[in-house]
Design an enzyme around this catalytic site. Structure first.
Site: not given
Ligand code: ACO
Length: 434
Positions: A268, A307, A363
Site C-alpha cells: 500500500h 493497482h 508511488d
Molecule cells: N510486479 C510484477 N507482477 C505483478 C505486480 C508487480 N508490481 N503487480 C501485480 N503483478 C502480477 C501478479 O503476480 C499477478 O500475476 P498472475 O496473474 O500471473 O498471478 C497479476 O499481476 C495480478 O496481480 P494481483 O496481485 O492479483 O493484483 P492485486 O490487485 O491483488 O494487487 C497490488 C495490486 C497489491 C497493488 C499489486 O499490483 C502490487 O503488489 N504492486 C506492487 C506494490 C505497489 O506498488 N503498491 C502500491 C499500490 S498504490 C497504493 O496503494 C498507494
C-alpha cells in the site's frame, strides 16, 4: 417484469428468487433467504480481499480504473491539482464543496490554530530509538493523541467531530516533522503560523538556526500538489481500516492510527519507499533487463507498478511526472528519474506487464521527487499519511452518518476441525489435544 432484478434458481431446491439490483449491485443479505432447510443458515457470498464486494455507498471519491479517471466530489484530480491548495481540497473532501473565501479563511485559521502538540508528545518521541522507522512513530503518536483528547469519544456530536478533524489535519504534519527531527537528532522546530500548510511543514522539517525559515515556494507548491494527489482514494486498504475501526465507535485518533498502520505496508503506501530501495538495488540502467527477468520469473515484484483498481494508467502518476520536472528545476535532477523512466519504458513494452495491465502507480515517481526535496526513503510513507488523513476522516464521517452502517463484521467460512475433545491426561502428565 422489473428489469432491475436478478432471477436466481437454486439448483439444490429448485426454488426461484428475484433479487433487486440497485446501483449495479445486489445485496448479499438477499442471498440469505436461499436455504436448503429451515435451519440452514442461508447462502453467503465468499469474497476474500473484497475483490467484488462494495462495503458502502460513498459520495467522496470516484475512480474509473479502466479509463484512468479520479475525481474528488466530482472534480477531476487534474483540475484540483492545478487550481487548488491542499487545504481547499481537504475541505472539499470533508464538506462536499470547495470552500468560498470566508469558509476558506475560517478553515485555514482553525487548522493553523491547532498545529501545536502537547509538550508531553515530545517525551514519547524521545523514547524511540534514533533509527526507529518514522511510520512506527507516527502510528504510535497519533494513537497517543487519543489520551489527550477524551472528548473525541463523543463521535456522535457534530461539534466534537469537527474539533477532532481540525486537530488531526493540523497536527499530522507536526507529528511527522517531529518524527523526522528525532531520527536526525535535531531539536524539534515549532509551527510557524505565518506560513501555509505545506510551507509550515517544510519549516518544521528543515529549519536550522535561521530566525525565520523561508521555504522555497516551488517546493511548497509541489508538496501541495503531491498532497492533493494523495488525499483520498476511496475504499483502499487504509480507508477500509479507518471505517472498520471507526465502526466500533472508536475515537478518530485511534482509528487514524489503525489506518496509518495499514498504509505502512509495502503493498500500500509503503510502496514509495520500496520503489527507491528497488532502484538502489538495480543500481544502473544496464541492470534493468536482468531485474525485469527476475520479476517475470516471480522472484520479486516491480514495486510502484500495478493497482487493484487502475487497469489503464494511474492519472496521479502522470501529474507527478510533470511535478517532478518543476521540483528538479530547484533541486537539480534526481538521476533515479532516468532509471525509472527507462524501467517504465521497458516494462510497458513487455508482454508480461501489458497482458496483466500493470502500469506505474502513484508511488512509482513520488519517492524520486521526495528524495530530490531532501527526504530519506523512510519518510516517504509518512508524507503519504499526512494528506490521506483528510480522506480517512471524510470516510470516517460518512460512515458514521450512514444509517445503513453497523459495526464492521465479516462472515467466515469455517474450514477447521469439527467438534473434538481434549484427551483426559494420564495422572502426572499434561493434557494434550486429541
Ligand atoms: N510486479 C510484477 N507482477 C505483478 C505486480 C508487480 N508490481 N503487480 C501485480 N503483478 C502480477 C501478479 O503476480 C499477478 O500475476 P498472475 O496473474 O500471473 O498471478 C497479476 O499481476 C495480478 O496481480 P494481483 O496481485 O492479483 O493484483 P492485486 O490487485 O491483488 O494487487 C497490488 C495490486 C497489491 C497493488 C499489486 O499490483 C502490487 O503488489 N504492486 C506492487 C506494490 C505497489 O506498488 N503498491 C502500491 C499500490 S498504490 C497504493 O496503494 C498507494
Amino acid at each position: 417484469m422489473n428489469i432491475n432484478t436478478l432471477t436466481v434458481i437454486d439448483n439444490r431446491t429448485d426454488a426461484t428468487y428475484t433479487l433487486p439490483i440497485e446501483n449495479g449491485a445486489i445485496r448479499t443479505m438477499d442471498l440469505r433467504q436461499m436455504k436448503t432447510s429451515p435451519d440452514d443458515f442461508g447462502l453467503m457470498g465468499y469474497d476474500p480481499a473484497f475483490m467484488n464486494t462494495a462495503s458502502c455507498k460513498s459520495a467522496i471519491t470516484f475512480i474509473d480504473g479502466d479509463k484512468g479517471i479520479l475525481r474528488y466530489r466530482g472534480y477531476p484530480i487534474e483540475e484540483l491539482a492545478e487550481h487548488c491548495s491542499f487545504l481547499e481540497v481537504a475541505y472539499l473532501l470533508l464538506h462536499g464543496e470547495l470552500p468560498n473565501k470566508t469558509e476558506n479563511e475560517e478553515w485555514t485559521r482553525q487548522i493553523t490554530y491547532h498545529t501545536m502538540l502537547h509538550e508531553s508528545i515530545k517525551k514519547f518521541m524521545d523514547g524511540f530509538a534514533y533509527d526507529a522507522h518514522p511510520m512506527g512513530i507516527l502510528v504510535a503518536t497519533v494513537g497517543a493523541l487519543s489520551t489527550f483528547y477524551p472528548d473525541a469519544r463523543n463521535i456522535h456530536d457534530e461539534a466534537s467531530r469537527r474539533t477532532q478533524i481540525y486537530r488531526l489535519v493540523a497536527k499530522m504534519p507536526t507529528l511527522a516533522a517531529f518524527a523526522y527531527r528525532h531520527s536526525r537528532g535535531l531539536p524539534y522546530a515549532y509551527p510557524d503560523n505565518d506560513l501555509t500548510y505545506t510551507q509550515n511543514f517544510l519549516n518544521m522539517l528543515f529549519k536550522m538556526t535561521e530566525v525565520k525559515y523561508r521555504p522555497e515556494p516551488a517546493l511548497a507548491r509541489a508538496l501541495d500538489v503531491l498532497f492533493i494527489l494523495h488525499a483520498d482514494h476511496e475504499q483502499n486498504a487504509s480507508a477500509n481500516v479507518m471505517r472498520a475501526v471507526g465502526s466500533a465507535h472508536t475515537d478518530p485518533y485511534l482509528s487514524t492510527a489503525g489506518a496509518a498502520a495499514a498504509l505502512a505496508g509495502p503493498l500500500h503506501g509503503g510502496a514509495n519507499e520500496a520503489v527507491l530501495r528497488m532502484l538502489d538495488q538495480i543500481g544502473k540502467k544496464e541492470n534493468i533487463p536482468d531485474y525485469i527477468k527476475g520479476v517475470k520469473e516471480g522472484k520479486y515484484k516491480l514495486m510502484g507498478f500495478g493497482h487493484r483498481v487502475y487497469k489503464n494508467y494511474d492519472p496521479r502518476a502522470q501529474i507527478i511526472k510533470n511535478t517532478a520536472e518543476q521540483v528538479f528545476q530547484v533541486t537539480g535532477r534526481n538521476p533515479k528519474l532516468d532509471m525509472a523512466l527507462e524501467l517504465e519504458k521497458i516494462a510497458l513494452n513487455d508482454d508480461y506487464f501489458v497482458k496483466r495491465k500493470l502500469y506505474p502507480n502513484v508511488d512509482f515517481y513520488s519517492g524520486i521527487i521526495y528524495q530530490a526535496m531532501g527526504f530519506n526513503p523512510q519518510m516517504f510513507t509518512v508524507l503519504f499519511a499526512i494528506p490521506r488523513t483528510a480522506g480517512w476522516l471524510a470516510q470516517w464521517q460518512e460512515m458514521l452518518q450512514d444509517g445503513e452502517q453497523k459495526i464492521s463484521r465479516p462472515r467466515q467460512i469455517y474450514v477447521g476441525y469439527g467438534m473434538r475433545q481434549v484427551e483426559q491426561p494420564e495422572p502426572g502428565t499434561k493434557a494434550k489435544a486429541a
